[in-house]
Design an enzyme around this catalytic site. Structure first.
Site, short mmCIF file in Angstrom:
data_model
loop_
_atom_site.label_atom_id
_atom_site.label_comp_id
_atom_site.label_asym_id
_atom_site.label_seq_id
_atom_site.Cartn_x
_atom_site.Cartn_y
_atom_site.Cartn_z
N HIS A 32 1.78 2.71 -9.35
CA HIS A 32 2.49 1.58 -9.92
C HIS A 32 3.83 0.75 -10.00
CE1 HIS A 32 -1.88 1.89 -7.56
NE2 HIS A 32 -2.16 2.92 -8.29
N ASP B 273 0.64 -1.10 0.36
CA ASP B 273 0.22 0.05 -0.25
C ASP B 273 0.74 1.33 -0.09
OD1 ASP B 273 -2.20 1.17 0.18
OD2 ASP B 273 -2.64 1.28 2.18
N LEU C 153 10.96 -20.76 -3.47
CA LEU C 153 10.11 -19.82 -3.05
C LEU C 153 8.41 -19.47 -3.66
CD1 LEU C 153 9.48 -16.81 -0.94
CD2 LEU C 153 9.70 -15.55 -3.31
#
Ligand code: IPE
Ligand code: IPE
Ligand code: MG
Length: 242
Positions: free
Chosen positions: A36, A19, A130
């Site tokens: 973004h 955020d 991962l």
């Protein structure tokens, strides 16, 4: 064992609510979408840093179901950036042993994005270092509701059975362990409908750093803070119990 041998780091499931992109851009006099774009760069850095910190599952909140409320132009740009990320990063993920998968609804995503997700998931399926999960058109309450609907027919429902239904309802490749550490940069201290069930006993770390300024050092600091906490799961602290 001599103390020079560090204990093996346990496999952590870390979840991040990415955020603050918009505010980061506005502070610089840029359009929100520039934030973004900068945020996607941070994803690359954090994914690279995660395995060495003992993280084996990393779930990133990239686009919430509630985010459809934003202006069409911002939504289009954001989803376009995510498609670019998937297409450009899939080979890197393969090289690093990163398995990439997406949770959330796919039926409302633009076709090119849905196709890029499928391609990236297939290409990276064998990754064992991962497991990177991107939450896209994701709402924890929707997932829980869908699982409950599917479970209603089953009659008596056990906790493990319901958790299997949740994994099916979230649309990913299957169950992962519960969230150990949930991080929210950007200054807000709320969950915004992210992994509500899976975070039942998660440690929460909130930081004011905006996501585009977040880096490997911030992830390491959050993991350090996590390791300094005592998780009791409703029991007593180690000292009190003995
Ligand atoms: C997070 O940044 C990205 C998404 C929610 C998709 P924001 O766009 O929410 O940035 P702020 O909170 O407005 O600064
Ligand atoms: C949460 O951030 C969603 C993502 C990071 C993808 P928002 O900025 O949308 O959340 P609110 O509006 O502050 O709750
Ligand atoms: Mg926000």
């Amino acid at each position: 064992m001599p103390s020079t041998f560090p204990a093996p780091a346990p496999d952590l499931h870390v979840a991040i609510i990415m955020d603050g992109n918009g505010r980061w851009a506005i502070e610089r006099g840029l359009p929100r979408t520039a934030g973004h774009r900068a945020g996607v760069e941070v994803v690359r850095r954090v994914v690279e840093a995660a395995p060495d910190l003992g993280v084996s599952v990393l779930t990133l909140y990239a686009f919430s179901t509630a985010n459809w409320r934003r202006p069409t132009g911002e939504v289009r740009e954001l989803l376009g950036l995510l498609r670019e990320y998937l297409s450009s990063q899939a080979p890197q993920c393969v090289a690093r042993g990163v398995r990439l998968s997406v949770i959330g609804r796919r039926d409302r995503l633009p076709a090119p994005l849905a196709a890029a997700i499928g391609t990236a998931e297939t290409a990276t399926a064998a990754g064992g270092t991962l497991h990177l999960r991107l939450a896209l058109d994701y709402s924890a309450r929707d997932v829980i509701l869908r699982a409950a609907r599917n479970g209603a027919a089953a009659g008596t429902l056990t906790l493990p059975a319901f958790e299997r239904l949740l994994a099916e309802a979230e649309g990913g490749p299957g169950p992962v362990p519960p969230v150990d550490l949930l991080i929210r940069p950007g200054g807000e201290q709320r969950l915004s409908d992210f992994l509500l069930w899976e975070s039942a006993f998660a440690e929460l770390v909130f930081t004011d750093t905006l996501w585009p300024d977040f880096g490997a050092a911030d992830l390491a600091a959050a993991v350090r803070e996590f390791r300094g906490r005592e998780r009791r799961f409703g029991g007593l602290s180690g000292r009190a119990a003995s």
